[in-house]
Design a protein around this motif. Structure first.
Motif, PDB file in Angstrom:
ATOM      1  N   VAL A  30      -1.446  10.413  -6.039  1.00  0.00           N
ATOM      2  CA  VAL A  30      -2.711  10.075  -5.385  1.00  0.00           C
ATOM      3  C   VAL A  30      -2.450   9.138  -4.208  1.00  0.00           C
ATOM      4  N   MET A  31      -3.147   9.414  -3.116  1.00  0.00           N
ATOM      5  CA  MET A  31      -3.093   8.568  -1.915  1.00  0.00           C
ATOM      6  C   MET A  31      -4.533   8.345  -1.449  1.00  0.00           C
ATOM      7  N   SER A  46       8.377  12.333   5.494  1.00  0.00           N
ATOM      8  CA  SER A  46       9.110  11.930   4.292  1.00  0.00           C
ATOM      9  C   SER A  46      10.178  12.944   3.909  1.00  0.00           C
ATOM     10  N   LEU A  47       9.857  14.223   4.030  1.00  0.00           N
ATOM     11  CA  LEU A  47      10.853  15.251   3.741  1.00  0.00           C
ATOM     12  C   LEU A  47      12.005  15.144   4.733  1.00  0.00           C
ATOM     13  N   GLU A 163      10.536  10.252  -6.634  1.00  0.00           N
ATOM     14  CA  GLU A 163      10.298   8.814  -6.481  1.00  0.00           C
ATOM     15  C   GLU A 163      10.687   8.333  -5.089  1.00  0.00           C
ATOM     16  N   TYR A 164      11.824   8.824  -4.573  1.00  0.00           N
ATOM     17  CA  TYR A 164      12.192   8.489  -3.191  1.00  0.00           C
ATOM     18  C   TYR A 164      11.124   9.012  -2.241  1.00  0.00           C
ATOM     19  N   MET A 169       6.331   8.293   1.291  1.00  0.00           N
ATOM     20  CA  MET A 169       4.941   8.683   1.548  1.00  0.00           C
ATOM     21  C   MET A 169       4.021   7.475   1.665  1.00  0.00           C
ATOM     22  N   SER A 170       4.380   6.366   1.056  1.00  0.00           N
ATOM     23  CA  SER A 170       3.530   5.173   1.109  1.00  0.00           C
ATOM     24  C   SER A 170       3.579   4.484   2.474  1.00  0.00           C
ATOM     25  N   GLU A 171       4.564   4.834   3.285  1.00  0.00           N
ATOM     26  CA  GLU A 171       4.698   4.214   4.602  1.00  0.00           C
ATOM     27  C   GLU A 171       3.981   5.069   5.655  1.00  0.00           C
TER      28      GLU A 171
END
Length: 183
Positions: A30-31, A46-47, A163-164, A169-171
């Protein structure tokens, strides 16, 4: 695997998710408050950040459907032997799919294969020999065996890669800024 890994519940009973006999990892993250387009933009970024170490290739980008697909790898070395330590370099290869929606994304990893990096021998990781019945001892711990070590490598790939990815993704993605320095 290490003694700590062998006794960890992360690698123990029912740790390998299966669908129709195949290893398939699916997880939704979730974001809150992030638009579908921004979730997708972050996923592409991110990928790309995973690419140097873990991704072999990004195979498709569907911007309209907000879906990314790629082929990945996760390398690990396990040691065997009490007197002499023998090291066996292996890698797990897999397909990865990222599906983006408003405020969330789903990571799907499947098509897992094990590759012996010394001999080049490749085997389908969905093979039953890494299952609970053959790799866990009477206490539910992963056995200190070749199959047990490979089981840890397979599970570690879908524990660590998402997890990485979640961390990246949070950035927020930095947008290119028009440089008016010389104007």
């Amino acid at each position: 695997g290490t003694e700590e890994q062998r006794k960890s519940a992360l690698f123990g009973k029912d740790a390998i998710p299966r669908e129709d006999g195949q290893i398939v990892f699916k997880e939704v993250y979730v974001m809150d408050g992030i638009s579908e387009a921004d979730v997708y933009k972050r996923a592409v970024n991110s990928l790309g950040r995973l690419f140097p170490k873990y991704m072999v290739s990004i195979t498709s980008q569907d911007e309209a459907a907000h879906v990314l697909r790629g082929k990945g790898k996760f390398e690990f070395i396990y040691s065997r032997g009490k007197m002499m330590k023998f090291k066996y370099p292996h890698k797990v290869t897999f397909d990865i799919c990222i599906e983006c929606r408003e405020g969330r994304y789903r990571v799907i990893m499947d098509n897992f294969y094990l590759v012996d990096m010394e001999s080049g021998f490749t085997s389908d990781a969905s093979n039953y020999q890494y299952g609970d019945q053959t790799c866990l001892d009477k206490n539910g711990y992963v056995e200190n065996s070749n199959s047990g070590c490979m089981r840890i490598g397979i599970i570690a790939s879908y524990l660590y890669i998402p997890e990485y990815f979640r961390e990246y993704m949070s950035e927020p993605v930095r947008n290119k800024v028009n440089d008016d320095w010389y104007s």
